[in-house]
Write a protein that holds these residues in place. Structure first.
Motif, PDB file in Angstrom:
ATOM      1  N   ASN A  74       3.539   3.860   5.597  1.00 30.88           N
ATOM      2  CA  ASN A  74       2.126   3.492   5.814  1.00 30.88           C
ATOM      3  C   ASN A  74       1.715   2.254   5.026  1.00 30.88           C
ATOM      4  OD1 ASN A  74       0.025   4.130   7.501  1.00 30.88           O
ATOM      5  ND2 ASN A  74      -0.848   5.713   6.203  1.00 30.88           N
ATOM      6  N   ASN A 107     -10.777   4.657   9.230  1.00 26.26           N
ATOM      7  CA  ASN A 107     -10.458   6.057   9.518  1.00 26.26           C
ATOM      8  C   ASN A 107     -11.537   6.758  10.339  1.00 26.26           C
ATOM      9  OD1 ASN A 107      -7.814   6.979   8.078  1.00 26.26           O
ATOM     10  ND2 ASN A 107      -8.783   5.485   6.727  1.00 26.26           N
ATOM     11  N   SER A 153      -5.157   7.012   7.500  1.00 24.25           N
ATOM     12  CA  SER A 153      -4.566   8.046   6.655  1.00 24.25           C
ATOM     13  C   SER A 153      -4.972   9.400   7.219  1.00 24.25           C
ATOM     14  CB  SER A 153      -5.089   7.903   5.224  1.00 24.25           C
ATOM     15  OG  SER A 153      -5.001   9.138   4.535  1.00 24.25           O
ATOM     16  N   LEU A 175      -6.305   0.821   6.557  1.00 23.02           N
ATOM     17  CA  LEU A 175      -5.159   1.719   6.710  1.00 23.02           C
ATOM     18  C   LEU A 175      -5.595   3.099   7.189  1.00 23.02           C
ATOM     19  CD1 LEU A 175      -2.061   1.695   6.166  1.00 23.02           C
ATOM     20  CD2 LEU A 175      -2.572   2.902   4.047  1.00 23.02           C
ATOM     21  N   ARG A 226      -4.910  12.275   5.881  1.00 19.52           N
ATOM     22  CA  ARG A 226      -5.696  13.047   4.915  1.00 19.52           C
ATOM     23  C   ARG A 226      -7.158  12.616   4.933  1.00 19.52           C
ATOM     24  NH1 ARG A 226      -7.400  11.627   0.231  1.00 19.52           N
ATOM     25  NH2 ARG A 226      -6.120   9.744   0.251  1.00 19.52           N
ATOM     26  N   VAL A 267      -8.294   5.321  -0.180  1.00 14.25           N
ATOM     27  CA  VAL A 267      -7.467   4.822   0.919  1.00 14.25           C
ATOM     28  C   VAL A 267      -7.633   3.309   0.950  1.00 14.25           C
ATOM     29  CG1 VAL A 267      -9.312   5.105   2.666  1.00 14.25           C
ATOM     30  CG2 VAL A 267      -6.902   5.123   3.368  1.00 14.25           C
ATOM     31  N   PRO A 312       0.559  13.756   6.499  1.00 15.99           N
ATOM     32  CA  PRO A 312       0.176  13.732   5.076  1.00 15.99           C
ATOM     33  C   PRO A 312       1.286  14.215   4.140  1.00 15.99           C
ATOM     34  CG  PRO A 312      -1.181  15.300   6.332  1.00 15.99           C
ATOM     35  CD  PRO A 312      -0.388  14.506   7.329  1.00 15.99           C
ATOM     36  N   GLN A 330       3.295  11.026   3.553  1.00 12.43           N
ATOM     37  CA  GLN A 330       2.588   9.981   2.803  1.00 12.43           C
ATOM     38  C   GLN A 330       2.935  10.069   1.320  1.00 12.43           C
ATOM     39  OE1 GLN A 330      -0.047   7.848   4.283  1.00 12.43           O
ATOM     40  NE2 GLN A 330       0.286   6.737   2.375  1.00 12.43           N
ATOM     41  N   THR A 369       0.824  -1.211   0.000  1.00  5.93           N
ATOM     42  CA  THR A 369       0.000   0.000   0.000  1.00  5.93           C
ATOM     43  C   THR A 369       0.856   1.257   0.000  1.00  5.93           C
ATOM     44  OG1 THR A 369      -0.186   0.193   2.411  1.00  5.93           O
ATOM     45  CG2 THR A 369      -1.788  -1.221   1.315  1.00  5.93           C
TER      46      THR A 369
END
Lengths: 304, 304
Positions: free
Chosen positions: A268, B18, B172, B170, B174, B166, A229, A232, A107
């Motif tokens: 990540n 998330n 994230s 996971l 953002r 996404v 972010p 990422q 990922t």
């Protein structure tokens, strides 16, 4: 049976579905990938996990190639499968292979890349040849006591082709094509090496593993902040020393202080959450190619 | 207990992690999201699936809100959970809620978006207010006999906030921030509507569901080609009529002939593989806002 056969493994992790699909398509259409005259054995690393679309059933298969545990018959589906793969296709197996190419996806935004474990001369020769052909970045994984037992380490020569980003369980035409390109290039340079038709580049560029970082965690082990972010998707890239590593839900930044020259990889990766790895840190190094590398590879490929 | 409470649901799908993380952070830090004075009930839709990090255990919870099946006590963890959520937070439940905001994520490049089911005036009012505030695109899902039983349909008013891309499982930063923004905006406009402090925009732009396409499959149901890489990530975008939909491993293109004006959404959503959906097709429509919409929402919010 020549021992210079090549083992191509897909689905070592059952939720990395692109390489298994590629191998199925290859089986149906033999012209899809040019095996360059090499004897190739294709296997699905963990068929049961692939069926369930999960990384593994009992334990990560790509951490099960541990000679001690395999010798004493450690239990669990993946230890059994590791022993089986070695009995079938190990260097002394029924259909022996000298080289293992293990096809993975991630990922993380790793692009098309190689992972090499340690500094075996034949591995470095093969990765230098692929890097010379395609320019792929190389993650050199070594000296990490927390992460051992990788599949390719149990073959005389082997490397991982690692492609991303792609979600787990999702087929992606781009990832399939990158995997195809990486695999076909491995096979072509192996054939050229076997025939003595190659010379190595003068230098090998590696990203040497330094260590890993986890998310800031609460006392209950829950993440208090996530990968920043601005970090990422920046695998393989130089990071400014003032770049924060993490960001909390309220925008608070944490984990400043990159060491100059440290470069992140596997940023990540979903499967590393359980391994408490938010990303790994590497240092880019340019190594002169040693004259011993290519002969080490060629000896394996020519062995009767 | 006022029936104008708002239900905020995260983890209706257990591998969409998330929103559940955001709600945990919000619980720990009440200032993280401004509830605008509304009474908010936060729930994890499918706690067992979240624990297992899978979409569902027995059946997709977001297809279980089927009044007939719930009435006759259909079996399985998710039907049970649907009934439980309605008994607890349905319009006639113990802690009744008039509005449900269901927070989802997707592997498709949907950005920050809304999904509305059918044409209930209160839903259209709420989505028009959020679109007016943030400009989010709206996927209007209707007239699809294959896909029914969505959670928000069982509340008097409700919509889905859908954020991506996404990977499943996971976290994230953002995606968390986009979800937070979408949720906070829903709550703010609901409060403003309750207080009579809003007017709707003149028009609502929706992407109305037309149908779905699956990958070309073999007779054994295996994909023969994948979503074309030039289509991947182009959710909400106009597609040229000659754009191929799919690409096989050997590069062969398939599925030409976009109908002018058809716009794809949920392109390569991992969870829709089992639903035989490679992407859905929509048509962008600009609807004049009807004078009945806002009063319908306000009536719900003011009801004692």
């Amino acid at each position: 049976m020549s021992s210079c056969s090549v083992l191509v493994v897909a689905g070592t992790h059952g939720n990395e579905v692109n390489a298994p699909w590629l191998l199925q398509q290859w089986q149906a259409s033999p012209d899809l990938i040019d095996a360059a005259g090499l004897a190739v054995h294709r296997v699905i690393g963990n068929p049961e996990a692939l069926r369930r679309c999960c990384r593994y059933v009992d334990r990560d298969l790509n951490r099960c190639f541990l000679p001690e545990q395999l010798k004493r018959g450690a239990s669990g589906l993946e230890f059994q499968r590791a022993g089986e793969l070695l009995r079938l296709h190990g260097a002394d197996g029924e259909l022996p292979c000298a080289v293992a190419i293990d096809l993975h996806s991630t990922t993380a935004a790793m692009g098309n890349s190689l992972v090499v474990y340690g500094r075996r001369p034949a591995d470095l020769a093969l990765s230098a040849l692929v890097q010379g052909a395609l320019g792929l970045p190389i993650y050199l994984h070594e000296a990490d006591a927390q992460q051992t037992g990788f599949l390719v380490e149990s073959w005389p020569c082997g490397l991982v082709v690692e492609v991303g980003p792609v979600p787990q369980g999702l087929l992606s035409a781009r990832v399939v094509e990158q995997t195809r390109l990486g695999l076909e290039t491995c096979l072509r340079v192996l054939d050229q090496a076997r025939q003595g038709l190659v010379r190595l580049p003068d230098a090998l560029v590696v990203h040497r593993h330094l260590g890993s970082r986890d998310l800031p965690k609460s006392e209950h082990g829950k993440p208090k902040a996530l990968v920043h972010p601005d970090l990422q998707g920046r695998d393989w890239q130089n990071i400014a020393p003032n770049q924060a590593m993490f960001r909390a839900a309220d925008g608070t930044e944490r984990g400043e202080g990159w060491v100059e020259g440290e470069i992140p990889v596997f940023v990540n990766e979903a499967a590393y959450v359980e391994k408490s790895i938010a990303f790994s840190l590497t240092r880019r190094e340019v190594w002169p190619v040693e004259p011993t590398w290519l002969p080490a590879l060629q000896q394996l490929l020519r062995a009767a």
